[in-house]
Design a protein around this motif. Sequence first.
Motif, mmCIF file in Angstrom:
data_model
loop_
_atom_site.group_PDB
_atom_site.id
_atom_site.type_symbol
_atom_site.label_atom_id
_atom_site.label_comp_id
_atom_site.label_asym_id
_atom_site.label_seq_id
_atom_site.Cartn_x
_atom_site.Cartn_y
_atom_site.Cartn_z
ATOM 1 N N SER A 316 0.812 -1.234 0.023
ATOM 2 C CA SER A 316 -0.075 -0.101 -0.619
ATOM 3 C C SER A 316 1.004 1.269 -0.072
ATOM 4 C CB SER A 316 -0.555 0.392 1.198
ATOM 5 O OG SER A 316 -2.047 -0.725 1.422
ATOM 6 N N GLN A 317 2.207 0.760 0.340
ATOM 7 C CA GLN A 317 3.121 2.263 0.538
ATOM 8 C C GLN A 317 4.132 2.374 -0.442
ATOM 9 O OE1 GLN A 317 4.527 1.835 4.401
ATOM 10 N NE2 GLN A 317 2.740 1.801 5.356
ATOM 11 N N HIS A 318 4.105 1.516 -1.277
ATOM 12 C CA HIS A 318 4.791 0.908 -2.301
ATOM 13 C C HIS A 318 5.163 2.021 -3.735
ATOM 14 C CE1 HIS A 318 7.475 -0.863 -5.525
ATOM 15 N NE2 HIS A 318 8.183 -2.047 -4.746
ATOM 16 N N ALA A 319 6.783 2.855 -4.112
ATOM 17 C CA ALA A 319 6.249 3.826 -5.003
ATOM 18 C C ALA A 319 5.558 3.286 -6.217
ATOM 19 C CB ALA A 319 7.523 3.668 -5.602
ATOM 20 N N GLU A 320 5.451 1.819 -6.776
ATOM 21 C CA GLU A 320 4.673 1.228 -7.838
ATOM 22 C C GLU A 320 3.460 0.641 -7.131
ATOM 23 O OE1 GLU A 320 7.165 -0.195 -11.317
ATOM 24 O OE2 GLU A 320 7.943 -1.150 -9.570
ATOM 25 N N PRO A 322 -0.204 0.212 -7.054
ATOM 26 C CA PRO A 322 -1.507 -0.520 -7.533
ATOM 27 C C PRO A 322 -2.955 0.399 -7.440
ATOM 28 C CG PRO A 322 -0.562 -2.727 -6.421
ATOM 29 C CD PRO A 322 0.148 -1.620 -5.924
ATOM 30 N N PRO A 323 -3.464 0.748 -8.486
ATOM 31 C CA PRO A 323 -4.265 2.062 -8.283
ATOM 32 C C PRO A 323 -5.219 1.412 -6.452
ATOM 33 C CG PRO A 323 -3.837 2.289 -10.466
ATOM 34 C CD PRO A 323 -2.755 0.587 -9.667
ATOM 35 N N LEU A 324 -6.079 0.048 -6.920
ATOM 36 C CA LEU A 324 -6.394 -0.487 -6.487
ATOM 37 C C LEU A 324 -6.206 -1.254 -5.246
ATOM 38 C CD1 LEU A 324 -9.394 -0.411 -4.996
ATOM 39 C CD2 LEU A 324 -9.934 -1.564 -6.937
ATOM 40 N N VAL A 325 -5.473 -1.402 -3.959
ATOM 41 C CA VAL A 325 -5.490 -2.592 -2.922
ATOM 42 C C VAL A 325 -6.039 -3.112 -1.992
ATOM 43 C CG1 VAL A 325 -3.276 -3.196 -1.026
ATOM 44 C CG2 VAL A 325 -2.661 -1.313 -3.654
ATOM 45 N N VAL A 326 -7.000 -3.930 -2.724
ATOM 46 C CA VAL A 326 -7.911 -4.997 -1.727
ATOM 47 C C VAL A 326 -7.259 -6.300 -0.071
ATOM 48 C CG1 VAL A 326 -10.017 -6.551 -1.312
ATOM 49 C CG2 VAL A 326 -8.899 -4.375 -3.361
ATOM 50 N N ALA A 341 -10.385 -0.913 11.195
ATOM 51 C CA ALA A 341 -9.260 -0.232 11.908
ATOM 52 C C ALA A 341 -8.328 -0.918 11.021
ATOM 53 C CB ALA A 341 -9.213 -0.814 13.222
ATOM 54 N N LYS A 342 -8.157 -1.586 10.188
ATOM 55 C CA LYS A 342 -7.475 -2.657 9.196
ATOM 56 C C LYS A 342 -7.044 -1.622 8.493
ATOM 57 C CE LYS A 342 -5.481 -6.863 7.602
ATOM 58 N NZ LYS A 342 -6.113 -8.300 7.337
ATOM 59 N N ARG A 343 -7.891 -1.185 7.827
ATOM 60 C CA ARG A 343 -8.001 -0.143 6.402
ATOM 61 C C ARG A 343 -7.021 0.265 6.175
ATOM 62 N NH1 ARG A 343 -10.426 3.312 3.075
ATOM 63 N NH2 ARG A 343 -10.944 4.098 4.327
ATOM 64 N N THR A 344 -7.464 1.345 7.662
ATOM 65 C CA THR A 344 -6.758 2.401 7.966
ATOM 66 C C THR A 344 -5.306 2.421 8.305
ATOM 67 O OG1 THR A 344 -8.426 3.917 8.759
ATOM 68 C CG2 THR A 344 -6.683 4.338 9.344
ATOM 69 N N ARG A 345 -4.722 1.649 9.497
ATOM 70 C CA ARG A 345 -3.884 0.694 9.719
ATOM 71 C C ARG A 345 -2.776 0.277 7.992
ATOM 72 N NH1 ARG A 345 -5.071 -2.247 13.045
ATOM 73 N NH2 ARG A 345 -4.732 -3.935 11.867
ATOM 74 N N LYS A 346 -3.074 0.110 7.461
ATOM 75 C CA LYS A 346 -3.025 -1.144 6.442
ATOM 76 C C LYS A 346 -2.589 0.651 5.162
ATOM 77 C CE LYS A 346 -2.450 -4.975 8.398
ATOM 78 N NZ LYS A 346 -1.087 -5.790 8.703
ATOM 79 N N GLY A 347 -3.171 0.847 5.286
ATOM 80 C CA GLY A 347 -3.420 2.361 4.246
ATOM 81 C C GLY A 347 -4.330 1.500 2.913
ATOM 82 N N CYS A 348 -4.279 0.768 2.439
ATOM 83 C CA CYS A 348 -5.515 -0.074 1.750
ATOM 84 C C CYS A 348 -6.575 0.338 1.274
ATOM 85 C CB CYS A 348 -5.721 -1.010 1.425
ATOM 86 S SG CYS A 348 -6.204 -2.119 2.851
ATOM 87 N N ASP A 349 -6.801 0.400 0.186
ATOM 88 C CA ASP A 349 -8.356 0.691 -0.103
ATOM 89 C C ASP A 349 -9.632 -0.062 0.490
ATOM 90 O OD1 ASP A 349 -7.254 2.979 -2.262
ATOM 91 O OD2 ASP A 349 -6.212 1.434 -3.056
ATOM 92 N N TRP A 350 -9.663 -0.874 0.397
ATOM 93 C CA TRP A 350 -11.059 -1.815 0.900
ATOM 94 C C TRP A 350 -10.412 -2.711 1.844
ATOM 95 C CZ3 TRP A 350 -13.132 -3.306 -4.629
ATOM 96 C CH2 TRP A 350 -13.783 -2.198 -5.826
#
Length: 405
Positions: A316-320, A322-326, A341-350
Amino acid sequence: MLEGKRILLIIGGGIAAFKALDLIRRLRDRGARVVPVLTSAAEEFVTPLSVSALAAEAVYRDLFDLTNEAEMGHIELSRSADLILVAPGTANLMAKMAGGHADDLATTLLLATDTQVLFAPAMNVRMWDHPATRRNRAQLEADGILFVGPDEGPMACGEFGEGRLSEVPRIVEAVEAALDATPSGAASLKGRHVIVTSGPTHEPIDPVRYIANRSSGAQGVAVGKALAEAGARVTFVTGPADVAPPPGVEVVRVRTALEMEAAVMAALPADAAVMAAAVADWRVRAPATGKMKKTAGQGAPALDFVENPDILARLSQHAERPPLVVGFAAETETVVEHATAKRTRKGCDWIVANDVSEAGGAMGGSDNEVTLITGSGAEPWPRMSKDAVARRLAERLAEALEGTS
């Protein structure tokens, strides 16, 4: 929803065959035309007359029917349907399908078809749990066969467990879901690259022992299959799962979390990533090179654990990125709250949140009841087969990526 659809219903031999009568009625109520096929064993439980009366169709029974076979009727039957439904599906039918046998009308139809097949198993719990049946199911799923059920509950033989034919409304729902995979959806992910992780990871303690999460990999396999059917190029990174990878994907086999992390990063760039794997949170810092021996009186060995990499957070924090990380969240209590809470913590979209407690039945079962967590909130989905969950997720991915480059 089934108006104008032609369903070829193969009724297998088992006590659950009586439910096929109600199934015919409900499918016809929704506008479907139901063409019934009876195996010889099925005729011990339901009569051709009752099946024909409810379907308002002739019942097909004999591979060597001179009238029908003069025009290669089994070929026509197998290819003129919109869906082939096997309900109830016996262990014997599963075994014949997996092995490519064709010694009666039903199995010949199943081998001669290029139409989607939906299989509704029904058998004794011991038969369903037998390794041979498990192997057959894995092979059929790899061949593209859809499954609904079986359910858990009391059986006619007096035993209790998984093996009951799914209730008729649930089978009808699975029929609708199978027929809802339209050609327009198949093109919706064409040209997209999606990374999917699946299965558990095995973190070695010594050459014969390991730490792992309880995951069959079935939901990840269903996701990979649905995305490939929707036209995506899928890189399927799988740990040592119980089920075979789906067809039509690039399979990357790994064992540990470190190997899975390396494989995911090597697969970039991608348009989306669906991280369905159950990655072990910890690993032993220095696994033993030889088998650790149990010595009387010395007690258990002390294991020095370290955290495994957080693959979802890193991606989720990688320079490359993906536009959508689930991501997936396997929870046993306060599922939505923990997943949000996990979605916020990890920084993913869904986050796809599911209840993996014993009551939830997702671990090792054929069904799942999930909640999709997005930036807009929580969207509960009804309980459905893992295949249906995967198809709905693929549709949502296609909608989210539409218009992006």
